[in-house]
Design an enzyme around this catalytic site. Structure first.
Site, PDB file in Angstrom:
ATOM      1  N   ASN A  10       0.806  -1.219   0.000  1.00 19.06           N
ATOM      2  CA  ASN A  10       0.000   0.000   0.000  1.00 19.06           C
ATOM      3  C   ASN A  10       0.837   1.265   0.000  1.00 19.06           C
ATOM      4  OD1 ASN A  10      -3.086  -0.323   0.185  1.00 19.06           O
ATOM      5  ND2 ASN A  10      -2.278  -2.029   1.396  1.00 19.06           N
ATOM      6  N   HIS A  32      22.031   1.658  12.026  1.00 19.42           N
ATOM      7  CA  HIS A  32      23.301   1.912  12.707  1.00 19.42           C
ATOM      8  C   HIS A  32      23.364   1.140  14.017  1.00 19.42           C
ATOM      9  CE1 HIS A  32      24.865   5.052  10.078  1.00 19.42           C
ATOM     10  NE2 HIS A  32      23.616   5.492   9.973  1.00 19.42           N
ATOM     11  N   THR A  49      11.212  -6.332  16.133  1.00 23.71           N
ATOM     12  CA  THR A  49      12.652  -6.389  16.360  1.00 23.71           C
ATOM     13  C   THR A  49      13.208  -7.808  16.317  1.00 23.71           C
ATOM     14  OG1 THR A  49      12.328  -6.518  18.746  1.00 23.71           O
ATOM     15  CG2 THR A  49      12.602  -4.310  17.792  1.00 23.71           C
ATOM     16  N   LYS A  50      12.309  -8.814  16.293  1.00 24.76           N
ATOM     17  CA  LYS A  50      12.755 -10.205  16.217  1.00 24.76           C
ATOM     18  C   LYS A  50      11.755 -11.007  15.401  1.00 24.76           C
ATOM     19  CE  LYS A  50      10.843 -11.142  20.778  1.00 24.76           C
ATOM     20  NZ  LYS A  50      11.098 -11.566  22.133  1.00 24.76           N
TER      21      LYS A  50
END
Length: 193
Positions: A80, A111, A158-159
C-alpha cells in the site's frame, strides 16, 4: 581494485561523484514513476527494476523503493501507499498473498548504537506468504515474519515472528494465534491508488 592502476585518485573521485549523481537521478525518476496514477505503468516499470515481481500483485502509489534489485515480491501481494522498502542492506523477500498496509517501513540497514564508529548493521527481511503487516508498522533488519503471521498497527518488529502469530506493540510481542485456513488470494487495484 582494478581502477587503481588505470585511473588517478582524481579520476576515481570523479567516477564516484558521477555514480552518485546517476543514482540520485534514478531515485528521482523512480519516485516520479511511483507517483503515477496508473497501475499498469508502475508495474511495467517495476518489472524492469525489481529483483522479482509476481503475477497479480499491486504496488500502490508513492511507495518508496531503495535499491530495487534487492526487492522480491510474490504473487497476489499488495504493497500500500507510502510504504518504504529499503533494500540497501540486504534483500527484502515478500511472499505470495501478503498484505502490507500503508506507511509501513521495512528496513535492511541500521546503525549500531554501541559501535564507536556508528557502523551499519545490514541484514535482509523475509515476509512469508499470507502475512499481514498493518499500517505504520516498522520491521528492522534481519527479521523473518512467518507464514500467516499478523503484525499490528504501529508495531515495531525487532525479532522473528512465528507462523500464524499475531503480534503488536513496541517492541512487538505475542498477542494471540491466528486460526484462519489461509484460503484467500489478495487482489485489489482501486483507481488512482
Amino acid at each position: 581494485m582494478w581502477l587503481k592502476g588505470i585511473f588517478t585518485k582524481t579520476d576515481r573521485n570523479m567516477i564516484k561523484s558521477l555514480k552518485s549523481i546517476v543514482a540520485a537521478f534514478f531515485g528521482m525518476f523512480t519516485a516520479f514513476m511511483m507517483s503515477l496514477p496508473s497501475h499498469h505503468i508502475r508495474l511495467a516499470y517495476l518489472r524492469l527494476i525489481l529483483g522479482g515481481l509476481g503475477k497479480q500483485s499491486t504496488i500502490c502509489r508513492n511507495v518508496e523503493i531503495r535499491i530495487p534489485r534487492n526487492i522480491y515480491i510474490g504473487n497476489n501481494t499488495i504493497i500500500n501507499k507510502k510504504t518504504l522498502l529499503d533494500g540497501r542492506g540486504g534483500k527484502i523477500v515478500i511472499g505470495d498473498n501478503v498484505d502490507i498496509a500503508q506507511e509501513v517501513n521495512i528496513w535492511t540497514s541500521q546503525h549500531d548504537y554501541n559501535d564507536d564508529y556508528h557502523k551499519l548493521d545490514n541484514a535482509g527481511v523475509n515476509i512469508e506468504e499470507y502475512s499481514w503487516v498493518a499500517a505504520r508498522a516498522t520491521i528492522i533488519p534481519g527479521v523473518t515474519i512467518g507464514k500467516g503471521a499478523v503484525v499490528g498497527t504501529c508495531s515495531l518488529v525487532t525479532k522473528d515472528v512465528a507462523p500464524m502469530d499475531v503480534v503488536g506493540g513496541v517492541p512487538a510481542k505475542h498477542i494471540s494465534t491466528r486460526t484462519s485456513q489461509l484460503k484467500y488470494k489478495i487482489f485489489h487495484r482501486a483507481l488512482f491508488q
